[in-house]
Motif scaffolding. Structure first.
Motif, PDB file in Angstrom:
ATOM      1  N   GLU A 481      25.105   4.208  47.465  1.00 57.09           N
ATOM      2  CA  GLU A 481      26.075   5.087  46.826  1.00 57.09           C
ATOM      3  C   GLU A 481      26.136   4.723  45.340  1.00 57.09           C
ATOM      4  O   GLU A 481      25.831   3.591  44.953  1.00 57.09           O
ATOM      5  N   PRO A 482      26.518   5.677  44.475  1.00 59.54           N
ATOM      6  CA  PRO A 482      26.593   5.356  43.034  1.00 59.54           C
ATOM      7  C   PRO A 482      27.461   4.129  42.726  1.00 59.54           C
ATOM      8  O   PRO A 482      27.101   3.310  41.870  1.00 59.54           O
ATOM      9  N   GLN A 487      27.622  -1.722  41.214  1.00 55.74           N
ATOM     10  CA  GLN A 487      27.931  -3.115  41.528  1.00 55.74           C
ATOM     11  C   GLN A 487      26.657  -3.965  41.556  1.00 55.74           C
ATOM     12  O   GLN A 487      26.654  -5.114  41.113  1.00 55.74           O
ATOM     13  N   LEU A 488      25.576  -3.394  42.077  1.00 58.09           N
ATOM     14  CA  LEU A 488      24.314  -4.125  42.142  1.00 58.09           C
ATOM     15  C   LEU A 488      23.773  -4.402  40.739  1.00 58.09           C
ATOM     16  O   LEU A 488      23.268  -5.495  40.459  1.00 58.09           O
ATOM     17  N   ILE A 489      23.895  -3.425  39.846  1.00 56.97           N
ATOM     18  CA  ILE A 489      23.436  -3.621  38.464  1.00 56.97           C
ATOM     19  C   ILE A 489      24.302  -4.671  37.768  1.00 56.97           C
ATOM     20  O   ILE A 489      23.797  -5.507  36.997  1.00 56.97           O
ATOM     21  N   PRO A 544      14.579   2.728  39.346  1.00 61.46           N
ATOM     22  CA  PRO A 544      14.356   3.845  40.278  1.00 61.46           C
ATOM     23  C   PRO A 544      15.687   4.400  40.770  1.00 61.46           C
ATOM     24  O   PRO A 544      16.706   3.703  40.782  1.00 61.46           O
ATOM     25  N   ASP A 545      15.694   5.655  41.199  1.00 61.47           N
ATOM     26  CA  ASP A 545      16.909   6.298  41.688  1.00 61.47           C
ATOM     27  C   ASP A 545      17.126   5.892  43.142  1.00 61.47           C
ATOM     28  O   ASP A 545      16.663   6.555  44.082  1.00 61.47           O
ATOM     29  N   LEU A 546      17.837   4.778  43.350  1.00 58.69           N
ATOM     30  CA  LEU A 546      18.058   4.255  44.699  1.00 58.69           C
ATOM     31  C   LEU A 546      19.151   5.000  45.443  1.00 58.69           C
ATOM     32  O   LEU A 546      19.444   4.687  46.603  1.00 58.69           O
ATOM     33  N   CYS A 547      19.773   5.988  44.778  1.00 55.00           N
ATOM     34  CA  CYS A 547      20.746   6.850  45.470  1.00 55.00           C
ATOM     35  C   CYS A 547      20.058   8.041  46.128  1.00 55.00           C
ATOM     36  O   CYS A 547      20.655   8.725  46.968  1.00 55.00           O
ATOM     37  N   ASP A 548      18.826   8.291  45.741  1.00 53.45           N
ATOM     38  CA  ASP A 548      18.070   9.397  46.304  1.00 53.45           C
ATOM     39  C   ASP A 548      17.285   8.897  47.513  1.00 53.45           C
ATOM     40  O   ASP A 548      16.560   7.908  47.414  1.00 53.45           O
ATOM     41  N   SER A 580      29.696   9.168  37.001  1.00 53.03           N
ATOM     42  CA  SER A 580      29.733  10.627  37.129  1.00 53.03           C
ATOM     43  C   SER A 580      28.730  11.127  38.171  1.00 53.03           C
ATOM     44  O   SER A 580      28.589  12.334  38.366  1.00 53.03           O
ATOM     45  N   SER A 581      27.992  10.152  38.772  1.00 55.02           N
ATOM     46  CA  SER A 581      27.008  10.455  39.833  1.00 55.02           C
ATOM     47  C   SER A 581      25.859  11.295  39.336  1.00 55.02           C
ATOM     48  O   SER A 581      25.179  11.968  40.098  1.00 55.02           O
ATOM     49  N   LYS A 582      25.638  11.277  37.994  1.00 56.35           N
ATOM     50  CA  LYS A 582      24.534  12.061  37.430  1.00 56.35           C
ATOM     51  C   LYS A 582      23.758  11.178  36.467  1.00 56.35           C
ATOM     52  O   LYS A 582      24.203  10.922  35.353  1.00 56.35           O
ATOM     53  N   PRO A 583      22.620  10.672  36.888  1.00 61.51           N
ATOM     54  CA  PRO A 583      21.827   9.826  36.006  1.00 61.51           C
ATOM     55  C   PRO A 583      21.343  10.591  34.787  1.00 61.51           C
ATOM     56  O   PRO A 583      21.217  11.806  34.810  1.00 61.51           O
ATOM     57  N   VAL A 584      21.091   9.840  33.725  1.00 57.97           N
ATOM     58  CA  VAL A 584      20.615  10.432  32.483  1.00 57.97           C
ATOM     59  C   VAL A 584      19.317  11.162  32.737  1.00 57.97           C
ATOM     60  O   VAL A 584      18.463  10.712  33.514  1.00 57.97           O
ATOM     61  N   ALA A 585      19.146  12.286  32.060  1.00 59.33           N
ATOM     62  CA  ALA A 585      17.992  13.136  32.337  1.00 59.33           C
ATOM     63  C   ALA A 585      16.676  12.518  31.907  1.00 59.33           C
ATOM     64  O   ALA A 585      15.622  12.908  32.367  1.00 59.33           O
ATOM     65  N   LYS A 586      16.751  11.513  31.007  1.00 55.68           N
ATOM     66  CA  LYS A 586      15.514  10.942  30.471  1.00 55.68           C
ATOM     67  C   LYS A 586      14.740  10.230  31.571  1.00 55.68           C
ATOM     68  O   LYS A 586      15.272   9.378  32.259  1.00 55.68           O
ATOM     69  N   GLU A 587      13.467  10.592  31.758  1.00 54.85           N
ATOM     70  CA  GLU A 587      12.640   9.994  32.787  1.00 54.85           C
ATOM     71  C   GLU A 587      11.386   9.420  32.159  1.00 54.85           C
ATOM     72  O   GLU A 587      10.955   9.811  31.088  1.00 54.85           O
TER      73      GLU A 587
END
Length: 592
Positions: A481-482, A487-489, A544-548, A580-587
């Motif tokens: 979850e976000p 917390q992990l970060i 990496p997006d670990l919420c996906d 905000s549960s929305k990662p930055v768009a930069k990839e």
């Protein structure tokens, strides 16, 4: 002259109330010294067998310079007359090479650079200067001769006198402080600047450790004229041995008329500071420099190298590292197991770092292989020795691989590249179509290899970071979850807390361990500071997006190999984006 005067506007004087406070403390410190001397005088009269401390500490100082300071083994001894001041310097190397000027510290002279002069002469015209007031240079008595503006102006006139339009400056201690001032006030004359064990003047005077013999109390003590010079003369041997404990153990072997002669290097320092006048000039620098700062917001534009020892007890390591804030382009090197004078204590490592900074790629060549760039064609300008090989097929032989070694980012030369180079060596004219085409081909291949090497280095750094997360998530099947990811970060940003605590414990054991592991501590704090800032208020951390669910499954199947990171999609996560549960768009899809 108007433009030059404008440069000195960056120098600012302390407020009058601070100057007054320094002089009041100065009077108190000198009053204590006078009482001490009076006590010893009375003691001498009461007890005739007692000898005054000043007489006891009059060590047998030499009245003539040691032979190794006057011979020409290290370089030519020369003088330049600037109006009313004559400056002594030792020069070595080809005068057609770029100029490097060496500025020594306190208490020192040109001889302090004895391990650098011979190394630098392979690439530069080296000038080791005796600063005004030191050794064989003139020693003006008046205090106003040593203000930062006057000293920088004298250095500028000196460079003009030796026909130098711009130079690289290497300074240690007091010489580095002068270098800082000169780089700010005369930026057009400084190509590169190296500061050895010395913070920026804005950080130097208010951050001296109490354990230093030249701490804040000492600076306030020497502000009064005459008396400090007399005190330092009578304690000279003690001061010199405290500043240079390593020098007392060094011996210099020379071949004399009666065979081999052994000289104690400490004799050079004893000779340079054997009279009261030998201390007056150096102290006059501190009687002026203490009251000057660089205007806020001024940045040095030329490339800078800051070198310090991890066991320096004269200056705080953190202030040396923080001096990077005053440089636009800076490299910091901490030399382990070294104190105040890394250029003498760890000369080999110091010289290697210095030459890599000053010379760059040419440092990997033998000095004899470096040719003047003005005589080369296009191929020579691009690949150094390859232009010479193209003009003479006789020189092909075994030197061909060595010639290309510095241009190729890999240690070995691939077989397909050797074929191209051999074809290039057969070309008769350096400007022919075939020569230029082969040169372009070599450059293209070289750039491609550099890009591959850069990707590999980046993948290795990212791989270590991802390995930490993989270890923490081992056995988990569901994506995060976000809030859990946040917390992990946070836990990741605390990964060095235990190590920092251990360093703190070691440093608190005793004063002699106060700077132990300081280099490692500085690196950790710098790394964490950057990561914390990026996560809290910057662009985020690349993860990496670990919420996906899809990306989480790919990450759990990752084998830990840095080369396979390219199969993972990395995004920049900040605290704000997770909340905000929305990662930055930069990839950043890492491709080979």
């Amino acid at each position: 002259m108007a433009g030059q005067n404008q440069d000195y506007d960056v120098l600012e004087v302390l407020p009058k109330w601070e100057i007054t406070k320094i002089y009041l403390r100065c009077l108190l410190a000198n009053f204590v010294i006078l009482l001490k001397w009076l006590y010893e005088s009375v003691k001498c009269k009461v007890n005739p067998t007692a000898i005054m401390r000043r007489t006891i500490e009059q060590t047998d100082f030499p009245n003539k310079p040691p032979i190794f300071m006057t011979d020409t083994n290290m370089g030519r001894h020369s003088y330049v007359k600037l109006e009313n001041t004559k400056l002594h310097f030792v020069e070595a190397g080809n005068r057609s090479n770029p100029i490097v000027i060496l500025l020594h510290g306190f208490p020192d002279c040109w001889f302090g650079w004895r391990y650098q002069i011979s190394e630098l002469t392979h690439y530069f015209h080296v000038i080791a200067l005796d600063l005004k007031g030191f050794n064989d240079s003139d020693k003006p008595h008046w205090r106003f001769e040593y203000t930062p503006k006057k000293v920088c102006e004298d250095l500028r006139k000196f460079l003009i006198a030796i026909s130098a339009k711009s130079v690289s400056i290497i300074g240690h201690d007091l010489g580095a402080t002068i270098g800082w001032y000169f780089a700010h006030t005369n930026p057009e004359m400084v190509e590169k600047f190296v500061s050895v064990s010395t913070p920026h003047p804005n950080l130097l005077w208010d951050n001296l450790p109490r354990s230093s013999p030249f701490n804040r109390n000492w600076l306030e003590f020497v502000q009064l004229p005459v008396l400090p010079e007399m005190e330092l003369k009578h304690t000279a041997d003690k001061i010199l041995r405290r500043c240079y404990p390593h020098v007392a153990k060094e011996k210099l072997y020379l071949s004399g008329t009666n065979g081999s002669m052994t000289n104690n290097l400490m004799e050079a320092y004893k000779y340079s500071f054997c009279q009261t006048d030998d201390w007056r000039g150096p102290l006059n620098y501190y009687r002026n420099f203490l009251f000057y700062r660089i205007r806020e917001g001024e940045i040095i534009q030329c490339p800078c190298l800051i070198i310090a020892g991890n066991d320096d007890r004269f200056y705080k390591l953190e202030t040396v590292v923080k001096s990077a804030e005053f440089c636009e382009n800076v490299v910091i090197k901490i030399i382990e197991q070294s104190g105040r004078a890394p250029h003498q204590e760890m000369a080999t490592e110091f010289n290697s770092t210095l030459l890599k900074f000053l010379v760059g790629k040419k440092f990997s060549q033998k000095p004899s292989e470096i040719q003047p760039t003005s005589s080369r064609g296009l191929v020579g300008r691009m690949f150094g020795g390859i232009g010479t090989v193209a003009n003479s097929t006789v020189k092909l032989g075994n030197n061909l691989r060595e010639t290309y070694a510095f241009a190729n980012p890999l240690n070995g030369v691939p077989n397909f590249m050797i074929k191209v180079i051999k074809e290039l060596a057969k070309c008769k004219h350096p400007q022919s179509r075939k020569t230029l085409a082969l040169a372009r081909k070599i450059k293209k291949i070289s750039n491609r290899e550099k890009i591959k090497l850069g990707h590999a280095a980046k993948a290795n750094i990212v791989g270590k970071k991802l390995a930490w997360f993989a270890e923490k998530l081992e056995g988990r099947e569901q994506p995060l979850e976000p809030a859990e990811y946040e917390q992990l970060i946070d836990l990741y940003l605390q990964r060095f807390d235990e190590e920092l605590e251990q360093i703190k414990i070691v440093q608190s054991i005793g004063k002699h361990r106060a700077t132990q592991h300081a280099a490692r501590e500085a690196v950790i704090k710098t790394t964490l500071g950057s990561e914390v800032q990026n996560f809290n208020s910057g662009g985020g951390l690349e993860l990496p997006d670990l919420c996906d669910p899809v990306q989480f499954k790919l990450f759990q199947n990752w084998d830990g190999n840095a080369a396979s990171i390219q199969h993972l999609t990395l995004k920049f996560f900040s605290r704000k984006s997770l909340q905000s549960s929305k990662p930055v768009a930069k990839e950043d899809q890492m491709n080979e």
